[in-house]
Scaffold this motif. Structure first.
Motif, PDB file in Angstrom:
ATOM      1  N   PHE A  36       0.827  -1.197   0.000  1.00 46.30           N
ATOM      2  CA  PHE A  36       0.000   0.000   0.000  1.00 46.30           C
ATOM      3  C   PHE A  36       0.866   1.254   0.000  1.00 46.30           C
ATOM      4  O   PHE A  36       0.549   2.255  -0.650  1.00 46.30           O
ATOM      5  N   SER A  37       1.962   1.213   0.756  1.00 39.59           N
ATOM      6  CA  SER A  37       2.876   2.347   0.779  1.00 39.59           C
ATOM      7  C   SER A  37       3.475   2.571  -0.602  1.00 39.59           C
ATOM      8  O   SER A  37       3.602   3.712  -1.072  1.00 39.59           O
ATOM      9  N   ALA A  38       3.849   1.486  -1.276  1.00 38.58           N
ATOM     10  CA  ALA A  38       4.385   1.609  -2.638  1.00 38.58           C
ATOM     11  C   ALA A  38       3.342   2.173  -3.587  1.00 38.58           C
ATOM     12  O   ALA A  38       3.634   3.032  -4.427  1.00 38.58           O
ATOM     13  N   PRO A  93      -2.167   9.340  -4.293  1.00 39.94           N
ATOM     14  CA  PRO A  93      -1.993   8.267  -3.317  1.00 39.94           C
ATOM     15  C   PRO A  93      -3.279   7.505  -3.003  1.00 39.94           C
ATOM     16  O   PRO A  93      -3.278   6.277  -2.936  1.00 39.94           O
ATOM     17  N   ALA A  94      -4.372   8.228  -2.823  1.00 41.94           N
ATOM     18  CA  ALA A  94      -5.633   7.560  -2.496  1.00 41.94           C
ATOM     19  C   ALA A  94      -6.078   6.630  -3.618  1.00 41.94           C
ATOM     20  O   ALA A  94      -6.585   5.532  -3.377  1.00 41.94           O
ATOM     21  N   ALA A 124      -6.473   2.616  -3.322  1.00 39.53           N
ATOM     22  CA  ALA A 124      -7.803   2.057  -3.584  1.00 39.53           C
ATOM     23  C   ALA A 124      -7.753   0.981  -4.669  1.00 39.53           C
ATOM     24  O   ALA A 124      -8.394  -0.067  -4.555  1.00 39.53           O
ATOM     25  N   ALA A 125      -6.972   1.237  -5.727  1.00 34.67           N
ATOM     26  CA  ALA A 125      -6.890   0.275  -6.827  1.00 34.67           C
ATOM     27  C   ALA A 125      -6.250  -1.027  -6.371  1.00 34.67           C
ATOM     28  O   ALA A 125      -6.734  -2.122  -6.666  1.00 34.67           O
ATOM     29  N   VAL A 126      -5.148  -0.928  -5.641  1.00 35.34           N
ATOM     30  CA  VAL A 126      -4.461  -2.131  -5.155  1.00 35.34           C
ATOM     31  C   VAL A 126      -5.317  -2.847  -4.120  1.00 35.34           C
ATOM     32  O   VAL A 126      -5.384  -4.086  -4.098  1.00 35.34           O
ATOM     33  N   SER A 127      -6.001  -2.098  -3.269  1.00 33.15           N
ATOM     34  CA  SER A 127      -6.862  -2.700  -2.262  1.00 33.15           C
ATOM     35  C   SER A 127      -7.987  -3.509  -2.902  1.00 33.15           C
ATOM     36  O   SER A 127      -8.316  -4.608  -2.443  1.00 33.15           O
ATOM     37  N   ALA A 128      -8.573  -2.978  -3.964  1.00 31.93           N
ATOM     38  CA  ALA A 128      -9.674  -3.674  -4.635  1.00 31.93           C
ATOM     39  C   ALA A 128      -9.221  -5.023  -5.176  1.00 31.93           C
ATOM     40  O   ALA A 128      -9.867  -6.051  -4.957  1.00 31.93           O
ATOM     41  N   ALA A 137       8.579  -4.854  -8.667  1.00 36.01           N
ATOM     42  CA  ALA A 137       7.345  -4.152  -8.293  1.00 36.01           C
ATOM     43  C   ALA A 137       7.645  -2.867  -7.533  1.00 36.01           C
ATOM     44  O   ALA A 137       7.092  -1.807  -7.837  1.00 36.01           O
ATOM     45  N   LEU A 138       8.532  -2.934  -6.555  1.00 36.05           N
ATOM     46  CA  LEU A 138       8.771  -1.771  -5.711  1.00 36.05           C
ATOM     47  C   LEU A 138       9.673  -0.740  -6.376  1.00 36.05           C
ATOM     48  O   LEU A 138       9.550   0.452  -6.115  1.00 36.05           O
TER      49      LEU A 138
END
Length: 391
Positions: A321-323, A332-333, A337-341, A384-385
């Motif tokens: 999420f930090s990345a 950032p939001a 949100a996209a990664v969380s979904a 990824a990072l």
């Protein structure tokens, strides 16, 4: 999705009370997931299911979650987190209490759709308020909130282990757990901050593109592994290791305790270990723990292995999420949100996938997917990072 701003009159006392209310909500969410997790073998026996039918019931939960997530931003944006948490908490507790009440498999499928949909909306609502509280407090709080989810999982699994030994039946356990959870949810809702709904704040479900796609994939794989522990760890110890119900429930408890410990220490660890190195270590540790549980047939090895999986996975989501919040050109939001979904979809879809593999092979082979996913996280972490400028 962003929540409506807090009232300017919000005091430090109300902010502190709201933070503890959110900790309670995360605790309840984890405890309810654990209550379902420890009763997977009970549900399987009650309805006379094979692994494939059980996996389809879990898939029904995933379908409910997908439908709910597609509208979560609109619902929480319009009605506000407090009201959504109260209503979804009621329905979620009703779903948990009803797991064994329906006489037919079709009834179970309907219950699981309700379980998945209400759980995801409840999760989005409390995370929305948690993000706002963290912003208002101007210090890291999110890892601590999520640690309470893991602590709730440990307590819920521990209760599932002890109550059968005390003569408490499965249906009574489900009913008591649901009733206590509902009381805690509604008491906590009273202390949540008055974040009024705002229809203009609603956003549809968004999927990641470009650099976010790989980060989202890793989040999904990490949460698939986490979901596998929630839904299959107890059944694995009972079915593959022939453990009794009390010992089998401790498999979930050991995983949740280790994850809670890792998350409580998460902010301290992330301040001292570079993100790439931490994600590589996390993937390797989770793979090692799952391999230990699968390859060593003694039940205690399973408990130790599940604990290592929990410790390994504990900081995956905070790192990713930090990345996601540092992708150039992406708010950032939106990144989070996209990664969380995608990650949440992975968590809901993973257990049915493992169940389908188990039906055609064995649960041991199915859970071997966790090893593969954890190793992929470790291998893909640098790319990824670095793509997210998170190194």
């Amino acid at each position: 999705m962003s929540a409506s701003p807090l009232s300017p009159t919000a005091t430090l006392a109300s902010l502190t009370a709201a933070a503890w209310a959110l900790r309670t909500q995360f605790f309840v969410s984890g405890a309810l997931f654990a209550t379902w997790g420890v009763h997977v073998p009970t549900v399987k026996a009650h309805y006379g299911l094979g692994e494939q039918s059980l996996a389809l019931a879990m898939l029904a939960s995933g379908i409910g979650a997908v439908v709910a997530l597609a509208h979560a931003g609109r619902v929480v944006g319009r009605f506000g987190p407090r009201l959504v948490a109260a209503l979804m908490g009621l329905l979620l507790c009703a779903a948990v209490a009803s797991l064994l009440m329906t006489p037919a498999y079709a009834g179970l499928l309907i219950t699981m759709v309700l379980f998945g949909g209400t759980a995801s909306l409840f999760d989005v609502s409390i995370n929305a308020e948690a993000s706002e509280i963290e912003h208002r407090a101007a210090r890291p709080l999110m890892s601590g909130f999520h640690a309470m989810f893991s602590l709730g999982g440990m307590v819920g699994a521990g209760a599932g282990s002890l109550l059968p030994a005390w003569g408490v039946g499965a249906q009574l356990h489900l009913t008591l757990a649901a009733a206590l959870a509902l009381l805690m949810v509604w008491a906590a809702c009273g202390a949540m901050l008055p974040m009024a709904g705002n229809a203009g704040d609603a956003h549809p479900l968004s999927l990641p593109r470009g650099p976010l796609a790989l980060i989202g994939t890793l989040a999904a794989l990490g949460l698939i592994a986490e979901g596998a522990m929630y839904d299959w760890s107890v059944l694995f110890l009972k079915q593959e290791r022939h453990s009794n119900s009390s010992l089998a429930a401790l498999g979930y408890a050991s995983f949740s305790l280790a994850m809670a410990m890792g998350r409580f220490a998460g902010d301290w660890v992330r301040a001292r270990v570079a993100p790439i190195r931490l994600l590589i270590f996390s993937g390797l540790l989770a793979a090692l723990g799952m391999s230990l549980a699968l390859l060593v047939r003694a039940a205690p090895a399973g408990l130790i292995g599940f604990a290592l999986v929990g410790l390994g996975l504990s900081n995956v989501v905070p790192v990713l999420f930090s990345a996601a919040s540092r992708i150039p050109g992406v708010a950032p939001a939106h990144g989070i949100a996209a990664v969380s979904a995608v990650g949440y979809l992975g968590m809901m879809a993973g257990p049915p996938l493992i169940g389908l593999v188990a039906e055609h092979s064995s649960l041991t082979v199915g859970l071997g997917c966790v090893v593969a996913f954890a190793l992929f996280m470790a291998v893909a972490a640098p790319r990824a990072l670095k793509a997210a400028n998170a190194s």
